[in-house]
Design an enzyme around this catalytic site. Structure first.
Site, mmCIF file in Angstrom:
data_model
loop_
_atom_site.group_PDB
_atom_site.id
_atom_site.type_symbol
_atom_site.label_atom_id
_atom_site.label_comp_id
_atom_site.label_asym_id
_atom_site.label_seq_id
_atom_site.Cartn_x
_atom_site.Cartn_y
_atom_site.Cartn_z
ATOM 1 N N ASP A 1 1.059 -1.073 -0.356
ATOM 2 C CA ASP A 1 0.262 0.025 -0.039
ATOM 3 C C ASP A 1 0.956 1.087 0.150
ATOM 4 O OD1 ASP A 1 -1.285 -2.240 1.901
ATOM 5 O OD2 ASP A 1 -2.908 -1.456 0.539
ATOM 6 N N ASP B 1 -10.259 -4.733 -1.521
ATOM 7 C CA ASP B 1 -10.212 -4.486 -0.894
ATOM 8 C C ASP B 1 -10.705 -3.525 0.266
ATOM 9 O OD1 ASP B 1 -6.958 -2.283 -0.953
ATOM 10 O OD2 ASP B 1 -7.598 -3.814 0.360
HETATM 11 C C1 DX5 Z 1 -6.577 0.826 2.599
HETATM 12 C C2 DX5 Z 1 -5.602 -0.198 2.196
HETATM 13 C C3 DX5 Z 1 -5.733 -1.612 2.039
HETATM 14 C C4 DX5 Z 1 -6.156 -1.964 3.435
HETATM 15 C C5 DX5 Z 1 -6.172 -2.999 4.298
HETATM 16 O O1 DX5 Z 1 -6.700 2.104 2.424
HETATM 17 O O2 DX5 Z 1 -5.628 -0.188 0.698
HETATM 18 O O3 DX5 Z 1 -5.072 -2.624 1.478
HETATM 19 O O4 DX5 Z 1 -5.023 -1.638 4.010
HETATM 20 O O5 DX5 Z 1 -6.556 -3.696 5.370
HETATM 21 P P1 DX5 Z 1 -7.829 -3.976 5.816
HETATM 22 O O6 DX5 Z 1 -7.718 -5.191 5.350
HETATM 23 O O7 DX5 Z 1 -7.608 -3.945 7.872
HETATM 24 O O8 DX5 Z 1 -9.005 -3.212 6.278
#
Ligand code: DX5
Length: 230
Positions: free
Chosen positions: A37, A177
């Site tokens: 990310d 996501d």
């Molecule tokens: C949010 C990111 C996601 C996040 C996912 O901005 O793009 O990839 O890290 O984390 P969880 O699965 O905890 O929502």
């Protein structure tokens, strides 16, 4: 036909003091890839990592590395991420005036090209590039942080994309996501997702990575079997 579902842990929730090891734990747990990310503090209200972390992870795992660019002006960073070892670069529709050109530029670098859409962005904005994109990523949280609640109102977008991609016999995968866990993963898969990005449900204090990945896999088994028998 039974869909093949990929799990891509997002390292945003990993222990940054041992990122390479955490990526290895995911690899040993049999995941299909890792999502990195990338955040610039402008497009999203958080600042994370750049091509250097992709380069470091490239040395630690043989996994598919998916660079999710939550940044303004992604065009200027494509080459750096490709050279760092990313296997796919995902840009946000919201910051690409000329999306087809950006996707073409990514593919020219010999990496897969993906486009992500935020919860407030309609699917219609990416329908014109479904034939050029290797994946469309539907954000089921407002990007910027892990541990947020899954937005069920995004399921209809996944269903719409599934229908469009199947009707046009296209190859693009549907990535989901944000807020993916044992409860929401089956919902996403039932709607047509083929790649699940999971951060806090994989990297957390409650259980080791391998156990969390298995929990996710088991949570979608019945849904995958049901789709396969359709
Ligand atoms: C949010 C990111 C996601 C996040 C996912 O901005 O793009 O990839 O890290 O984390 P969880 O699965 O905890 O929502």
């Amino acid at each position: 036909m039974k869909p093949r579902i990929s799990i891509e842990p997002s390292i945003l929730s990993a222990d940054f003091t041992r990122l390479g090891q955490q990526a290895k734990e995911a690899e040993d747990a049999g995941v299909e890839g890792i999502q990195i990310d990338v955040m610039d503090g402008h497009f999203v209200p958080n600042l994370t990592f750049g091509p250097g972390v992709v380069k470091a992870l490239r040395k630690s795992v043989a996994l598919f590395l998916d660079a999710h660019l939550m940044i303004d002006n992604p065009h200027s960073f494509l080459e750096e991420f490709a050279l760092s070892g990313a296997d796919r670069i995902i840009v946000h529709e919201e910051v690409c005036k000329d999306l087809p050109t950006v996707l073409k530029a990514i593919k020219k670098l010999k990496v897969e090209a993906g486009v992500a859409i935020n919860p407030e962005t309609p699917v219609t904005t990416v329908e014109r590039v479904l034939d050029a994109a290797d994946c469309v990523q539907v954000m089921t949280v407002h990007p910027g942080f892990s541990g947020q609640r899954f937005m069920e109102d995004q399921l209809s977008k996944i269903q719409r994309l599934r229908q469009e991609i199947d009707q046009r016999h296209l190859k693009a995968s549907i990535v989901v996501d944000g807020g993916i866990d044992a409860k929401t993963a089956p919902l996403a898969v039932k709607s047509g997702a083929t790649v699940l990005v999971a951060g806090s449900s994989v990297y957390n204090q409650s259980a080791p990575v391998a156990q969390n990945v298995l929990t996710l896999r088991n949570s979608i088994a019945a849904t995958v079997a049901a789709i396969g028998s359709d």
